[in-house]
Enzyme design. Structure first.
Site, short mmCIF file in Angstrom:
data_model
loop_
_atom_site.label_atom_id
_atom_site.label_comp_id
_atom_site.label_asym_id
_atom_site.label_seq_id
_atom_site.Cartn_x
_atom_site.Cartn_y
_atom_site.Cartn_z
CG ASP A 41 58.08 63.93 23.13
OD1 ASP A 41 58.83 64.72 23.74
OD2 ASP A 41 58.28 62.70 23.08
CE1 TYR B 131 60.93 57.67 21.23
CE2 TYR B 131 59.46 59.49 20.73
CZ TYR B 131 60.16 58.73 21.64
OH TYR B 131 60.07 59.05 22.98
CE LYS C 269 61.66 62.49 24.13
NZ LYS C 269 60.78 61.93 23.10
CG HIS D 276 65.77 59.29 24.50
ND1 HIS D 276 65.35 59.09 23.22
CD2 HIS D 276 64.74 58.88 25.27
CE1 HIS D 276 64.12 58.57 23.23
NE2 HIS D 276 63.74 58.44 24.47
#
Ligand SMILES: NC(=O)c1ccc[n+]([C@@H]2O[C@H](COP(=O)([O-])OP(=O)(O)OC[C@H]3O[C@@H](n4cnc5c(N)ncnc54)[C@H](OP(=O)(O)O)[C@@H]3O)[C@@H](O)[C@H]2O)c1
Length: 254
Positions: free
Chosen positions: A33, A38, A63, A93
């Site tokens: 994930d 990120y 996402k 998200h």
């Protein structure tokens, strides 16, 4: 969709993320994930590429940050960083009032093109899901939300299970804080498991998919050993009672 995955929020891009993904694949994880937020999609992609595990056996989620006008452009960038032709799951998200419906239509088109095998949402509460249903939009495959005994979102969980939406639990260890809770520790000691395993097993027994994050090989491995034991009804009830939210929590981080 696998029931257990590795979350990679707050893993530094480069060696830290690559190693964690390698350890996870080696330990049997088949779900990773990540998110454009990120900033480690490229490292996830590099680790997947190096791995012996075939692409089609790994479920890759990323996402969309709902701050860009074009989901198609954002997914194209994510796929390029991941060095993949498609993702298994593409999530919005977090909900954005008024524009979420437009993003959802874009995601439906990305799924039709085969660039995302499934599409879903994250940080959506019951009201958001109900509004989507009323608008006639396709039901999201997944809602990824924060979930642990301390944020036991019963009503949202029930809604998802009733409507065939996979309920995916992020921060299932409460970002590491829950492993030292006295009740969790007590249950863990009684059944000779780690507190993290107890927390993950609790979520799985409530039919959630769990995506714990760790940067450490020993923890990545031990967090995966959650399929050879069961929590009894008394332990489940004791953990359920840790809820601090009256079933309605909402929070967001990564
Ligand atoms: N959709 C969203 O908005 C959203 C928001 C937050 C998170 N997420 C996703 O969910 C994933 C997991 O959530 P999270 O990272 O917030 O928190 P988490 O998985 O609940 O907890 C991670 C923390 O727990 C520690 N930890 C892991 N295993 C442990 C163990 N066995 N014993 C003790 N401590 C342990 C880790 O430290 P070490 O790394 O030092 O082991 C890390 O600090 C994220 O990585 C991300 O993929 C999504």
């Amino acid at each position: 969709m696998p029931v257990l995955g590795l979350g990679v929020w707050q893993l530094a891009s480069g060696r830290e993320t690559e190693q964690a993904v390698e350890w996870a694949l080696d330990a049997g994880y088949r779900l990773i994930d990540t998110a454009s937020l990120y900033r480690n999609e490229a490292s996830v992609g590099a680790a997947l590429k190096r791995s012996d595990v075939p692409r089609e056996q790994v479920f890759v989620t990323t996402k969309l940050m709902p701050t860009h006008p074009s989901a198609a452009r954002e997914l194209a960038k994510s796929l390029k960083r991941l060095e993949l032709d498609y993702v298994d799951l593409y999530l919005i998200h977090w909900p954005v009032p008024l524009v979420s419906a437009r993003y959802w239509r874009q995601l439906e088109s990305l799924r039709a093109q085969g660039l995302a095998r499934a599409i879903g949402v994250s940080n959506y509460g019951r009201d958001h899901l109900q509004a989507m249903a009323r608008s006639g939009a396709a039901t999201p495959a997944v809602d990824q939300v924060q979930f642990s005994p301390f944020r036991f979102r019963r009503r949202l969980l029930d809604y998802c299970l009733e409507h065939g939406i996979v309920f995916e639990a992020y921060s299932p260890l409460e970002r590491g804080r829950a492993v030292s809770d006295p009740t969790v520790v007590q249950v863990a000691e009684r059944i000779e498991r780690s507190p993290a395993q107890v927390l993950l097993r609790w979520a799985i027994q409530h039919q959630a998919v769990v995506i714990p994050k760790s940067s450490r090989e020993d923890r990545i491995r031990s967090n995966a050993r959650v399929f050879d034991f069961e929590l009894g009804d008394d332990d489940m009830r004791q953990l359920d009672r840790l809820d601090r939210t009256n079933g309605t929590a909402s929070a967001r981080g990564g």
